[in-house]
Design an enzyme around this catalytic site. Sequence first.
Site, PDB file in Angstrom:
ATOM      1  N   ASP A  83       0.722  -1.018   0.183  1.00  0.00           N
ATOM      2  CA  ASP A  83      -0.375   0.489   0.176  1.00  0.00           C
ATOM      3  C   ASP A  83       0.672   1.560   0.453  1.00  0.00           C
ATOM      4  O   ASP A  83       1.654   1.424   0.459  1.00  0.00           O
ATOM      5  CB  ASP A  83      -1.429  -0.263   0.940  1.00  0.00           C
ATOM      6  CG  ASP A  83      -2.321   0.984   1.118  1.00  0.00           C
ATOM      7  OD1 ASP A  83      -1.864   1.657   0.450  1.00  0.00           O
ATOM      8  OD2 ASP A  83      -2.041   1.358   2.406  1.00  0.00           O
ATOM      9  N   GLU A 135      -2.451   6.409  -7.969  1.00  0.00           N
ATOM     10  CA  GLU A 135      -3.793   7.073  -7.176  1.00  0.00           C
ATOM     11  C   GLU A 135      -3.854   8.258  -8.352  1.00  0.00           C
ATOM     12  O   GLU A 135      -2.675   9.086  -8.661  1.00  0.00           O
ATOM     13  CB  GLU A 135      -3.161   7.664  -5.837  1.00  0.00           C
ATOM     14  CG  GLU A 135      -4.157   8.148  -5.223  1.00  0.00           C
ATOM     15  CD  GLU A 135      -3.796   8.251  -3.923  1.00  0.00           C
ATOM     16  OE1 GLU A 135      -3.475   7.484  -3.206  1.00  0.00           O
ATOM     17  OE2 GLU A 135      -4.168   9.627  -3.481  1.00  0.00           O
TER      18      GLU A 135
HETATM   19  P1  13P Z   1      -7.587   5.240   6.374  1.00  0.00           P
HETATM   20  O1  13P Z   1      -6.974   5.404   7.221  1.00  0.00           O
HETATM   21  O2  13P Z   1      -8.840   6.327   6.670  1.00  0.00           O
HETATM   22  O3  13P Z   1      -8.459   4.147   7.627  1.00  0.00           O
HETATM   23  O4  13P Z   1      -7.854   4.667   5.135  1.00  0.00           O
HETATM   24  C1  13P Z   1      -7.076   3.459   4.924  1.00  0.00           C
HETATM   25  C2  13P Z   1      -5.784   3.505   3.525  1.00  0.00           C
HETATM   26  O5  13P Z   1      -6.539   4.685   2.873  1.00  0.00           O
HETATM   27  C3  13P Z   1      -4.971   2.979   3.888  1.00  0.00           C
HETATM   28  O6  13P Z   1      -4.042   3.015   2.497  1.00  0.00           O
HETATM   29  O1  G3H Z   2      -2.528   5.594   3.999  1.00  0.00           O
HETATM   30  C1  G3H Z   2      -2.848   4.538   4.634  1.00  0.00           C
HETATM   31  C2  G3H Z   2      -1.989   4.477   5.753  1.00  0.00           C
HETATM   32  O2  G3H Z   2      -3.198   5.270   6.731  1.00  0.00           O
HETATM   33  C3  G3H Z   2      -0.568   5.437   6.419  1.00  0.00           C
HETATM   34  O3  G3H Z   2      -0.256   3.799   7.163  1.00  0.00           O
HETATM   35  O4  G3H Z   2       1.590   4.716   8.741  1.00  0.00           O
HETATM   36  O5  G3H Z   2       2.002   2.811   7.638  1.00  0.00           O
HETATM   37  O6  G3H Z   2       2.455   4.694   6.380  1.00  0.00           O
HETATM   38  P1  G3H Z   2       1.077   4.365   7.284  1.00  0.00           P
HETATM   39 ZN    ZN Z   3      -4.661   5.289   1.105  1.00  0.00          ZN
END
Ligand code: 13P
Ligand code: G3H
Ligand code: ZN
Length: 285
Positions: A83, A135
């Site tokens: 992610d 994105e």
């Molecule tokens: P939230 O932190 O708002 O749940 O979003 C999650 C997200 O987008 C992780 O990539």
């Molecule tokens: O969008 C994704 C997470 O909320 C960010 O998480 O603290 O692991 O980078 P992270």
């Molecule tokens: Zn995110």
Amino acid sequence: MIVNVKTILEKAQAQKYAVGAFNTVNLETTRAIIEMAKELASPVIVQVTGKTLDYAGGRAIFHLIKNIAEFYAPDIPIGLHLDHGKSFEVVERAMDIGFESVMYDGSRKEYVDNCLTTKKIVEIAHSRGISVQAELGNVPYLGEMQMENVDWEKYMTDPDQAKQFVDETGVDTLAVAIGNAHGFFRERGEPDYDRLVAIAKRVSVPLVLHGASDWHSGRVQEVISRGISCFNVDTAIRLAFIGGLREVLRDGEETDVRKVLGTAKECVKEVIKERMRIFGSAGKA
Ligand code: 13P
Ligand code: G3H
Ligand code: ZN
């Protein structure tokens, strides 16, 4: 059973439900996600960020997730995903570790930079059988930025540009900005549903919504019916985990780490259960 994220999301897109992409940082959260996927017979995506690769060890967390998925849920489609890969290097690191799905997040860059780097990553990833999420527009972290008056227009995904971006880069899935924001801070009163419809009309790849882990069921249904196939969920998990820890540690007596972390895990499971039901993925494995 490990299944490619693209395959999981194309099925969801065709059948008009959404799959949760849940962020994990450790054993307990990973087990909570996968146990609930099994209990509800739900496809699921388990994902980590670059920070988590650093925190847990990239290979350690990757193989932890993979082993739990293969051992506890061999009959459930489970995708493993990076992610918010914020640089070419972190995406490359994840691909080398074995992730079959990665996100390159160039959303804070100028369009041309985002497009060129995404395209380069897609070429490399596809030659290795790996799928890519990008994105366009920008899903902000409003808490981080402590903004008072949010100018939503500057964050939103432009539908025509989304088509151009997907055509030029060849990405497999696209994260869109329609008034959603990371964290439980401030969001636009209502998401821009018309914009989502316009994006979905022009773009054929599955669309992903970040920053909506606190959305109520009605709003979730509205965006699924207009083309969202995946919801990222992080903050709701963090809050459940920390809430569980606070609860069990309140009287200061408990010294069994397994009971402490086990309570946190159960709290996370409740969040996952609720989200899977709302997304409509329960029973779709
Ligand atoms: P939230 O932190 O708002 O749940 O979003 C999650 C997200 O987008 C992780 O990539
Ligand atoms: O969008 C994704 C997470 O909320 C960010 O998480 O603290 O692991 O980078 P992270
Ligand atoms: Zn995110």
